[in-house]
Design an enzyme around this catalytic site. Structure first.
Site, PDB file in Angstrom:
ATOM      1  N   ASN A   1      19.333  27.861  91.020  1.00  0.00           N
ATOM      2  CA  ASN A   1      19.096  28.310  92.402  1.00  0.00           C
ATOM      3  C   ASN A   1      17.693  27.952  92.884  1.00  0.00           C
ATOM      4  O   ASN A   1      16.916  28.793  93.310  1.00  0.00           O
ATOM      5  CB  ASN A   1      19.382  29.815  92.571  1.00  0.00           C
ATOM      6  CG  ASN A   1      18.506  30.700  91.703  1.00  0.00           C
ATOM      7  OD1 ASN A   1      17.921  30.242  90.726  1.00  0.00           O
ATOM      8  ND2 ASN A   1      18.401  31.968  92.053  1.00  0.00           N
TER       9      ASN A   1
ATOM     10  N   HIS B   1       8.741  36.418  91.644  1.00  0.00           N
ATOM     11  CA  HIS B   1       8.565  36.505  93.098  1.00  0.00           C
ATOM     12  C   HIS B   1       7.104  36.863  93.345  1.00  0.00           C
ATOM     13  O   HIS B   1       6.516  37.646  92.592  1.00  0.00           O
ATOM     14  CB  HIS B   1       9.460  37.593  93.692  1.00  0.00           C
ATOM     15  CG  HIS B   1      10.926  37.257  93.624  1.00  0.00           C
ATOM     16  ND1 HIS B   1      11.505  36.281  94.401  1.00  0.00           N
ATOM     17  CD2 HIS B   1      11.918  37.751  92.853  1.00  0.00           C
ATOM     18  CE1 HIS B   1      12.797  36.199  94.124  1.00  0.00           C
ATOM     19  NE2 HIS B   1      13.081  37.080  93.175  1.00  0.00           N
TER      20      HIS B   1
ATOM     21  N   HIS C   1      23.569  38.524  82.555  1.00  0.00           N
ATOM     22  CA  HIS C   1      22.993  39.865  82.810  1.00  0.00           C
ATOM     23  C   HIS C   1      24.012  41.012  82.930  1.00  0.00           C
ATOM     24  O   HIS C   1      24.086  41.676  83.963  1.00  0.00           O
ATOM     25  CB  HIS C   1      22.046  39.852  83.994  1.00  0.00           C
ATOM     26  CG  HIS C   1      22.486  39.057  85.208  1.00  0.00           C
ATOM     27  ND1 HIS C   1      23.733  39.135  85.745  1.00  0.00           N
ATOM     28  CD2 HIS C   1      21.790  38.168  85.984  1.00  0.00           C
ATOM     29  CE1 HIS C   1      23.806  38.345  86.797  1.00  0.00           C
ATOM     30  NE2 HIS C   1      22.649  37.741  86.954  1.00  0.00           N
TER      31      HIS C   1
ATOM     32  N   ASN D   1      18.893  42.330  90.573  1.00  0.00           N
ATOM     33  CA  ASN D   1      20.335  42.233  90.743  1.00  0.00           C
ATOM     34  C   ASN D   1      20.962  41.529  89.532  1.00  0.00           C
ATOM     35  O   ASN D   1      20.603  40.399  89.265  1.00  0.00           O
ATOM     36  CB  ASN D   1      20.647  41.435  92.021  1.00  0.00           C
ATOM     37  CG  ASN D   1      22.114  41.466  92.348  1.00  0.00           C
ATOM     38  OD1 ASN D   1      22.859  42.291  91.835  1.00  0.00           O
ATOM     39  ND2 ASN D   1      22.541  40.541  93.195  1.00  0.00           N
TER      40      ASN D   1
ATOM     41  N   HIS E   1      27.536  34.874  87.169  1.00  0.00           N
ATOM     42  CA  HIS E   1      26.920  36.029  87.823  1.00  0.00           C
ATOM     43  C   HIS E   1      28.101  36.819  88.388  1.00  0.00           C
ATOM     44  O   HIS E   1      28.770  36.368  89.310  1.00  0.00           O
ATOM     45  CB  HIS E   1      25.985  35.531  88.928  1.00  0.00           C
ATOM     46  CG  HIS E   1      25.395  36.603  89.783  1.00  0.00           C
ATOM     47  ND1 HIS E   1      24.054  36.899  89.781  1.00  0.00           N
ATOM     48  CD2 HIS E   1      25.951  37.449  90.681  1.00  0.00           C
ATOM     49  CE1 HIS E   1      23.803  37.876  90.645  1.00  0.00           C
ATOM     50  NE2 HIS E   1      24.951  38.234  91.207  1.00  0.00           N
TER      51      HIS E   1
ATOM     52  N   HIS F   1      14.436  31.569  85.539  1.00  0.00           N
ATOM     53  CA  HIS F   1      14.270  30.922  86.850  1.00  0.00           C
ATOM     54  C   HIS F   1      12.895  30.279  86.872  1.00  0.00           C
ATOM     55  O   HIS F   1      11.879  30.990  86.876  1.00  0.00           O
ATOM     56  CB  HIS F   1      14.400  31.948  87.980  1.00  0.00           C
ATOM     57  CG  HIS F   1      15.770  32.555  88.069  1.00  0.00           C
ATOM     58  ND1 HIS F   1      16.799  31.990  88.788  1.00  0.00           N
ATOM     59  CD2 HIS F   1      16.304  33.665  87.491  1.00  0.00           C
ATOM     60  CE1 HIS F   1      17.897  32.731  88.675  1.00  0.00           C
ATOM     61  NE2 HIS F   1      17.621  33.755  87.877  1.00  0.00           N
TER      62      HIS F   1
ATOM     63  N   HIS G   1      18.480  32.273  80.264  1.00  0.00           N
ATOM     64  CA  HIS G   1      18.461  32.659  81.682  1.00  0.00           C
ATOM     65  C   HIS G   1      17.034  32.776  82.224  1.00  0.00           C
ATOM     66  O   HIS G   1      16.445  33.860  82.260  1.00  0.00           O
ATOM     67  CB  HIS G   1      19.197  34.001  81.816  1.00  0.00           C
ATOM     68  CG  HIS G   1      19.635  34.317  83.203  1.00  0.00           C
ATOM     69  ND1 HIS G   1      20.823  34.936  83.478  1.00  0.00           N
ATOM     70  CD2 HIS G   1      19.051  34.110  84.408  1.00  0.00           C
ATOM     71  CE1 HIS G   1      20.951  35.093  84.793  1.00  0.00           C
ATOM     72  NE2 HIS G   1      19.874  34.609  85.364  1.00  0.00           N
TER      73      HIS G   1
ATOM     74  N   ASP H   1      16.476  36.704  82.260  1.00  0.00           N
ATOM     75  CA  ASP H   1      16.619  36.612  83.722  1.00  0.00           C
ATOM     76  C   ASP H   1      15.237  36.662  84.385  1.00  0.00           C
ATOM     77  O   ASP H   1      15.027  37.330  85.399  1.00  0.00           O
ATOM     78  CB  ASP H   1      17.530  37.720  84.277  1.00  0.00           C
ATOM     79  CG  ASP H   1      17.944  37.438  85.725  1.00  0.00           C
ATOM     80  OD1 ASP H   1      17.591  36.376  86.255  1.00  0.00           O
ATOM     81  OD2 ASP H   1      18.624  38.303  86.318  1.00  0.00           O
TER      82      ASP H   1
HETATM   83  O1  DOR Z   1      17.493  39.816  90.480  1.00  0.00           O
HETATM   84  C1  DOR Z   1      17.870  38.646  90.492  1.00  0.00           C
HETATM   85  N1  DOR Z   1      17.034  37.661  90.848  1.00  0.00           N
HETATM   86  N2  DOR Z   1      19.128  38.378  90.170  1.00  0.00           N
HETATM   87  C2  DOR Z   1      19.648  37.151  90.294  1.00  0.00           C
HETATM   88  O2  DOR Z   1      20.788  36.963  89.961  1.00  0.00           O
HETATM   89  C3  DOR Z   1      18.835  36.052  90.867  1.00  0.00           C
HETATM   90  C4  DOR Z   1      17.380  36.305  90.654  1.00  0.00           C
HETATM   91  C5  DOR Z   1      16.468  35.416  91.444  1.00  0.00           C
HETATM   92  O3  DOR Z   1      16.711  34.198  91.494  1.00  0.00           O
HETATM   93  O4  DOR Z   1      15.473  35.894  91.959  1.00  0.00           O
END
Ligand code: DOR
Length: 424
Positions: free
Chosen positions: A97, A312, A235, A281, A182, A65, A63, A308
């Site tokens: 995503n 950001h 998660h 989340n 999710h 990103h 997991h 996860d």
């Molecule tokens: O906190 C999260 N951020 N939960 C998710 O499911 C997506 C992720 C994100 O892509 O930033």
């Protein structure tokens, strides 16, 4: 290319490795595992002295990103794979995503090509369940499977339509790929910011009840008993979810699940100072949930640890709490956080942690792993005694709730296909 890893303590329960041995690597594969291999090899071969260190199967993150394509200001395939290597991960699964969403073959091809040219660890794309993650129409699942995705997920979003979810399960079953779900009833969490409980009330932030997760986990397991197929719960954060998953496993259903280092070690009190680096989340839950997650990881109900890793930028995270995005980074700290908080405190065995980070996730996506002859030489070398402070990140983002923490146990080398891709 040849490499000898000398005198490390091998830890790989799946191959009954638990003693000091050498590993001889040739052409990207483990050629032999045994005592004093160096003596039989020709002189001058590249060697790593692993005396006093642990050698484990390479970590596999189900997991991550990577944000590319679309949000290269937050992370790229180049920086995300370097962050992964620093954390001991030799393989990572990247979530769909992105922008554009990974809902068709061309985006999978783009990621694979970029990973080949700019990545330093193995990258396995996960395809979307629905087009544009819209929750209304299935993505080109056959095309995605054909392009080589290792699973399907609408991560960040939930497939709220049960009929569509049933169809997704039926399709994924044809390709024997897991749906990495999710689990969030979006109607129950609307506008929510943190776990619903004492701290949401005290801080005046809208709560997200753990029932929002429990309901969807129960629904998806119920659908699984109707359709067959495979579900991997992403998660997992709530004790109620753990109870349902435990029962489903006892009933023989093909369900696996993951928990993150942050959900296993931090509770919602972390947010008392409105620190958005803990806004995630599903949200950080209560102490009771953490206890249930740790117990479930120790007894195997929770199969794997996944990060996860959700980067950001600073400017996004420095907003007021309810305007900041959800997500924390985790690749660079996952092992050390869990070693310090669970293994050192005797809540989880060391070999249990290694399995949950390496061979178990590998088996969920059908990737060859483990310390045995003929396996890819994907290995993680660890110094259990090394203490350090979490300060600098290789990731483009630094939204970590573990920043500033003193941790113990550190990855020293990460080796992918016999090549050292990270060295401390
Ligand atoms: O906190 C999260 N951020 N939960 C998710 O499911 C997506 C992720 C994100 O892509 O930033």
């Amino acid at each position: 290319m040849e490499l000898l890893i000398k005198g490390g303590k091998l830890v790989d329960p799946s191959n009954k490795q638990n003693s000091v041995k050498d590993i001889y690597i040739k052409d990207g594969l483990i050629k032999s595992v045994g005592k004093d291999l160096g003596e039989t090899l020709k002189k001058g071969i590249n060697a790593i002295d692993a005396k006093g260190l642990i050698v484990a199967p390479g970590f596999v993150d189900l997991h991550t990103h990577l944000r590319e394509p679309g949000r290269e200001d937050e992370e790229t395939i180049a920086t995300g794979t370097r962050a992964a290597a620093k954390g001991g991960f030799t393989s990572i699964c990247c979530m769909p995503n992105t922008n554009p969403v990974v809902d068709n073959k061309s985006v999978v091809d783009f990621i694979k090509e970029k990973a080949r040219s700019e990545g330093i660890v193995k990258v396995f794309p996960v395809g979307a369940i629905t087009k544009g993650l819209n929750g209304r129409e299935l993505a080109e699942m056959a095309d995605l499977a054909d392009a080589g995705v290792v699973g399907f997920s609408d991560d960040g979003e939930s497939v709220m339509d049960s009929r569509l979810m049933r169809r997704a399960l039926e399709y994924s079953k044809m390709f024997d790929l897991p749906l990495m779900v999710h689990s969030e009833d979006k109607n129950l969490t609307r506008d929510g910011q943190i776990n619903e409980g004492y701290w949401s009330t005290a801080l005046g932030l809208k709560g997200m009840p753990s029932q929002a997760e429990e309901i969807m986990v129960a629904r998806d397991i119920s659908l699984l008993s109707l359709t067959g197929g495979r579900i991997h719960i992403a998660h997992t954060s709530a004790s109620e979810s753990v109870d349902i998953i435990r029962k489903a496993k006892n009933d023989g259903l093909k369900v696996t699940c993951e928990a993150t280092p942050h959900h296993l070690t931090l509770n919602d009190e972390y947010l008392r100072n409105f620190d958005t680096s803990g806004k995630v989340n599903p949200p950080l839950r209560s102490k009771k949930d953490i206890e249930a997650l740790i117990e479930a990881l120790a007894d195997g109900t929770i199969d794997v640890v996944a990060t996860d890793h959700a980067p950001h930028t600073l400017s996004e995270k420095e907003k007021e709490f309810d305007l900041a995005p959800f997500g924390v980074i985790g690749l660079e700290t996952a092992f050390s956080v869990l070693f310090t908080e669970l293994v050192k405190k005797k809540l989880l065995s060391f070999s249990g942690l290694i399995e949950a980070l390496s061979t178990k996730p590998a088996s969920i996506i059908g990737v060859k792993s483990g310390i045995k002859e003929g396996s890819p030489a994907d290995l993680t070398v660890i110094d259990e005694k090394r203490k350090f402070k979490v300060e600098d990140f290789i990731s483009k983002s630094s939204n970590s709730p573990f920043k500033g923490r003193e941790l113990e146990g550190k990855v020293i080398y990460t080796i992918v296909d016999g090549k050292v891709v990270f060295e401390e």
